[in-house]
Scaffold this motif. Structure first.
Motif, PDB file in Angstrom:
ATOM      1  N   GLU A  26       0.852  -1.184   0.000  1.00  0.00           N
ATOM      2  CA  GLU A  26       0.000   0.000   0.000  1.00  0.00           C
ATOM      3  C   GLU A  26       0.890   1.237   0.000  1.00  0.00           C
ATOM      4  O   GLU A  26       2.015   1.226   0.505  1.00  0.00           O
ATOM      5  N   VAL A  27       0.381   2.321  -0.558  1.00  0.00           N
ATOM      6  CA  VAL A  27       1.176   3.533  -0.697  1.00  0.00           C
ATOM      7  C   VAL A  27       0.609   4.633   0.179  1.00  0.00           C
ATOM      8  O   VAL A  27      -0.600   4.850   0.219  1.00  0.00           O
ATOM      9  N   GLY A  28       1.492   5.346   0.877  1.00  0.00           N
ATOM     10  CA  GLY A  28       1.076   6.471   1.703  1.00  0.00           C
ATOM     11  C   GLY A  28       1.877   7.700   1.340  1.00  0.00           C
ATOM     12  O   GLY A  28       2.196   7.925   0.187  1.00  0.00           O
ATOM     13  N   LEU A  29       2.219   8.493   2.351  1.00  0.00           N
ATOM     14  CA  LEU A  29       3.044   9.678   2.120  1.00  0.00           C
ATOM     15  C   LEU A  29       4.458   9.251   1.760  1.00  0.00           C
ATOM     16  O   LEU A  29       5.084   8.464   2.469  1.00  0.00           O
ATOM     17  N   ALA A  30       4.964   9.749   0.647  1.00  0.00           N
ATOM     18  CA  ALA A  30       6.308   9.375   0.204  1.00  0.00           C
ATOM     19  C   ALA A  30       7.350  10.199   0.959  1.00  0.00           C
ATOM     20  O   ALA A  30       7.325  11.422   0.925  1.00  0.00           O
ATOM     21  N   LYS A  31       8.259   9.504   1.636  1.00  0.00           N
ATOM     22  CA  LYS A  31       9.345  10.175   2.370  1.00  0.00           C
ATOM     23  C   LYS A  31      10.614   9.994   1.537  1.00  0.00           C
ATOM     24  O   LYS A  31      11.301   8.971   1.640  1.00  0.00           O
ATOM     25  N   GLU A  32      10.910  10.971   0.698  1.00  0.00           N
ATOM     26  CA  GLU A  32      11.995  10.847  -0.260  1.00  0.00           C
ATOM     27  C   GLU A  32      13.032  11.944  -0.080  1.00  0.00           C
ATOM     28  O   GLU A  32      12.694  13.092   0.254  1.00  0.00           O
TER      29      GLU A  32
ATOM     30  N   VAL B  23       5.516  13.345 -15.753  1.00  0.00           N
ATOM     31  CA  VAL B  23       5.084  14.661 -16.236  1.00  0.00           C
ATOM     32  C   VAL B  23       4.584  15.504 -15.071  1.00  0.00           C
ATOM     33  O   VAL B  23       3.909  15.003 -14.166  1.00  0.00           O
ATOM     34  N   GLY B  24       4.927  16.794 -15.078  1.00  0.00           N
ATOM     35  CA  GLY B  24       4.456  17.716 -14.062  1.00  0.00           C
ATOM     36  C   GLY B  24       3.725  18.899 -14.663  1.00  0.00           C
ATOM     37  O   GLY B  24       4.134  19.413 -15.708  1.00  0.00           O
ATOM     38  N   ASP B  25       2.626  19.332 -14.030  1.00  0.00           N
ATOM     39  CA  ASP B  25       1.890  20.499 -14.518  1.00  0.00           C
ATOM     40  C   ASP B  25       2.119  21.697 -13.599  1.00  0.00           C
ATOM     41  O   ASP B  25       2.845  21.609 -12.606  1.00  0.00           O
ATOM     42  N   HIS B  26       1.489  22.821 -13.899  1.00  0.00           N
ATOM     43  CA  HIS B  26       1.741  24.059 -13.155  1.00  0.00           C
ATOM     44  C   HIS B  26       1.109  24.054 -11.765  1.00  0.00           C
ATOM     45  O   HIS B  26       1.417  24.922 -10.940  1.00  0.00           O
ATOM     46  N   LEU B  27       0.244  23.061 -11.473  1.00  0.00           N
ATOM     47  CA  LEU B  27      -0.355  22.950 -10.149  1.00  0.00           C
ATOM     48  C   LEU B  27       0.422  21.993  -9.248  1.00  0.00           C
ATOM     49  O   LEU B  27       0.000  21.724  -8.122  1.00  0.00           O
TER      50      LEU B  27
ATOM     51  N   GLU C 158       0.238  17.886  -4.746  1.00  0.00           N
ATOM     52  CA  GLU C 158       0.905  18.561  -3.631  1.00  0.00           C
ATOM     53  C   GLU C 158      -0.079  18.997  -2.561  1.00  0.00           C
ATOM     54  O   GLU C 158       0.306  19.221  -1.413  1.00  0.00           O
ATOM     55  N   VAL C 159      -1.358  19.129  -2.922  1.00  0.00           N
ATOM     56  CA  VAL C 159      -2.316  19.744  -2.000  1.00  0.00           C
ATOM     57  C   VAL C 159      -3.462  18.829  -1.581  1.00  0.00           C
ATOM     58  O   VAL C 159      -4.342  19.249  -0.839  1.00  0.00           O
TER      59      VAL C 159
ATOM     60  N   ILE D  44       9.576  17.121  -2.504  1.00  0.00           N
ATOM     61  CA  ILE D  44       8.321  17.771  -2.150  1.00  0.00           C
ATOM     62  C   ILE D  44       7.349  16.741  -1.585  1.00  0.00           C
ATOM     63  O   ILE D  44       7.170  15.668  -2.162  1.00  0.00           O
ATOM     64  N   ASP D  45       6.743  17.060  -0.456  1.00  0.00           N
ATOM     65  CA  ASP D  45       5.714  16.174   0.103  1.00  0.00           C
ATOM     66  C   ASP D  45       4.539  16.108  -0.862  1.00  0.00           C
ATOM     67  O   ASP D  45       4.028  17.141  -1.313  1.00  0.00           O
ATOM     68  N   ARG D  46       4.114  14.891  -1.145  1.00  0.00           N
ATOM     69  CA  ARG D  46       3.016  14.717  -2.091  1.00  0.00           C
ATOM     70  C   ARG D  46       2.022  13.692  -1.575  1.00  0.00           C
ATOM     71  O   ARG D  46       2.386  12.787  -0.833  1.00  0.00           O
ATOM     72  N   HIS D  47       0.789  13.860  -2.001  1.00  0.00           N
ATOM     73  CA  HIS D  47      -0.257  12.891  -1.693  1.00  0.00           C
ATOM     74  C   HIS D  47      -0.304  11.902  -2.862  1.00  0.00           C
ATOM     75  O   HIS D  47      -0.540  12.283  -4.002  1.00  0.00           O
ATOM     76  N   ILE D  48      -0.074  10.635  -2.562  1.00  0.00           N
ATOM     77  CA  ILE D  48       0.075   9.620  -3.593  1.00  0.00           C
ATOM     78  C   ILE D  48      -1.276   9.012  -3.957  1.00  0.00           C
ATOM     79  O   ILE D  48      -2.064   8.639  -3.083  1.00  0.00           O
ATOM     80  N   LEU D  49      -1.540   8.889  -5.271  1.00  0.00           N
ATOM     81  CA  LEU D  49      -2.798   8.335  -5.767  1.00  0.00           C
ATOM     82  C   LEU D  49      -2.644   6.892  -6.228  1.00  0.00           C
ATOM     83  O   LEU D  49      -3.628   6.267  -6.622  1.00  0.00           O
ATOM     84  N   ILE D  50      -1.434   6.362  -6.178  1.00  0.00           N
ATOM     85  CA  ILE D  50      -1.197   4.969  -6.547  1.00  0.00           C
ATOM     86  C   ILE D  50      -1.797   4.091  -5.447  1.00  0.00           C
ATOM     87  O   ILE D  50      -1.564   4.322  -4.263  1.00  0.00           O
ATOM     88  N   ASN D  51      -2.570   3.084  -5.831  1.00  0.00           N
ATOM     89  CA  ASN D  51      -3.184   2.212  -4.826  1.00  0.00           C
ATOM     90  C   ASN D  51      -2.198   1.196  -4.265  1.00  0.00           C
ATOM     91  O   ASN D  51      -2.147   0.971  -3.052  1.00  0.00           O
ATOM     92  N   LYS D  52      -1.403   0.591  -5.151  1.00  0.00           N
ATOM     93  CA  LYS D  52      -0.415  -0.389  -4.719  1.00  0.00           C
ATOM     94  C   LYS D  52       0.828  -0.271  -5.595  1.00  0.00           C
ATOM     95  O   LYS D  52       0.746   0.169  -6.746  1.00  0.00           O
ATOM     96  N   THR D  53       1.936  -0.679  -5.041  1.00  0.00           N
ATOM     97  CA  THR D  53       3.184  -0.600  -5.797  1.00  0.00           C
ATOM     98  C   THR D  53       4.135  -1.697  -5.344  1.00  0.00           C
ATOM     99  O   THR D  53       3.971  -2.275  -4.268  1.00  0.00           O
ATOM    100  N   ALA D  54       5.117  -1.971  -6.190  1.00  0.00           N
ATOM    101  CA  ALA D  54       6.161  -2.927  -5.847  1.00  0.00           C
ATOM    102  C   ALA D  54       7.464  -2.425  -6.451  1.00  0.00           C
ATOM    103  O   ALA D  54       7.566  -2.262  -7.678  1.00  0.00           O
ATOM    104  N   LEU D  55       8.435  -2.132  -5.602  1.00  0.00           N
ATOM    105  CA  LEU D  55       9.763  -1.752  -6.068  1.00  0.00           C
ATOM    106  C   LEU D  55      10.535  -3.047  -6.302  1.00  0.00           C
ATOM    107  O   LEU D  55      10.928  -3.718  -5.352  1.00  0.00           O
ATOM    108  N   VAL D  56      10.734  -3.391  -7.564  1.00  0.00           N
ATOM    109  CA  VAL D  56      11.361  -4.665  -7.913  1.00  0.00           C
ATOM    110  C   VAL D  56      12.853  -4.639  -7.617  1.00  0.00           C
ATOM    111  O   VAL D  56      13.418  -5.594  -7.096  1.00  0.00           O
TER     112      VAL D  56
END
Length: 254
Positions: free
Chosen positions: A54-60, A234-238, A193-194, A96-108
């Protein structure tokens, strides 16, 4: 007085040099300048024992000198409760702290790991400030749509395309926010971001962004030949981010 003025001048010059170094360190070539071209088909082999998370807040963290992104993980990860107070120094900076919309992930595997790696050898762990981190992604190049704009904060009507190496599988469920140029290229919003996604984006001419219901999960594998792991981000202006998951051409860039 003269000594104080010289000290101020030295500090000022040092700041200018440091800023220049930081700007230069954060700059990236275009894919053409970097000589990058990859297949937009995927030949990536998904491990049989792959485990979704499961994916939450990314601490990168981002290493500006190495141009490497690492994420909290491994044998002694940073607790989420300590993230806000966690301080870093150059060449590190917080992503940048971001709210992640990915439901599940796997870092292979980490981008620098061998494609034939097994188990723990697939995730390159490094220590920083008494905690463990996993090498997640390696930024390689930046392209712009329709033309050059600010890398971190694109203008309205512009998009920034970051080409990265990341050996990660992504899964979206139920609904997505789909970005397209209506020419055969499709992207899925993976972060904001918001908080809630914002459809009121000023996009390049011909582009659209809409909410789409999924009949089945959208699973995205890295692109490229063999065990290559390329993604377009890809990143947009928001400040909203998207993974490209469908291409109009057989290679990127064409």
């Amino acid at each position: 007085m003269i000594k104080k003025e010289r000290t101020k001048m030295h500090k000022y010059l040092y700041t200018i040099v440091l800023l220049g170094f930081l700007i230069n360190s954060c700059s990236f070539p275009t894919t053409q300048e970097a000589g990058i071209q990859y297949s937009t088909q995927t030949a990536f082999q998904v491990p049989q024992n792959m485990e979704w998370k499961e994916v939450g807040l990314a601490k990168e963290l981002v290493n500006i000198k190495e141009k490497m992104v690492i994420i909290s993980g491994g044998s002694n990860p940073l607790p989420l409760s300590e993230w806000d107070a966690f301080k870093v120094r150059f060449p590190w900076q917080k992503n940048i702290d971001r709210h992640i919309l990915i439901n599940k992930t796997a870092l292979v595997r980490s981008p620098g790991a061998d494609s034939n790696c097994k188990g723990k050898d697939c995730l390159i762990e490094r220590a920083y400030k008494d905690h463990s981190w996993i090498e997640l992604a390696q930024p390689l190049a930046v392209d712009f749509i329709p033309s050059k704009t600010d890398l971190l904060k694109p203008e309205e009507g512009y998009l920034v395309v970051k080409v990265i190496k990341k050996c990660q599988v992504l899964r979206f469920e139920n609904e997505i926010y789909q970005l397209t140029d209506n020419q055969g290229n499709y992207y899925v919003m993976h972060a904001t971001e918001v908080g809630a996604p914002n459809l009121e984006v000023v996009l390049p001419e011909g582009w659209t962004l809409k909410k789409v219901s999924l009949k089945e999960p959208l699973v995205i594998l890295p692109f490229g030949k063999g065990e290559e792991c390329y993604f377009n981000i890809v990143g947009d202006h928001l400040g909203q981010g998207y993974h490209q998951y469908k291409y109009a051409s057989e290679y990127y860039p064409e």
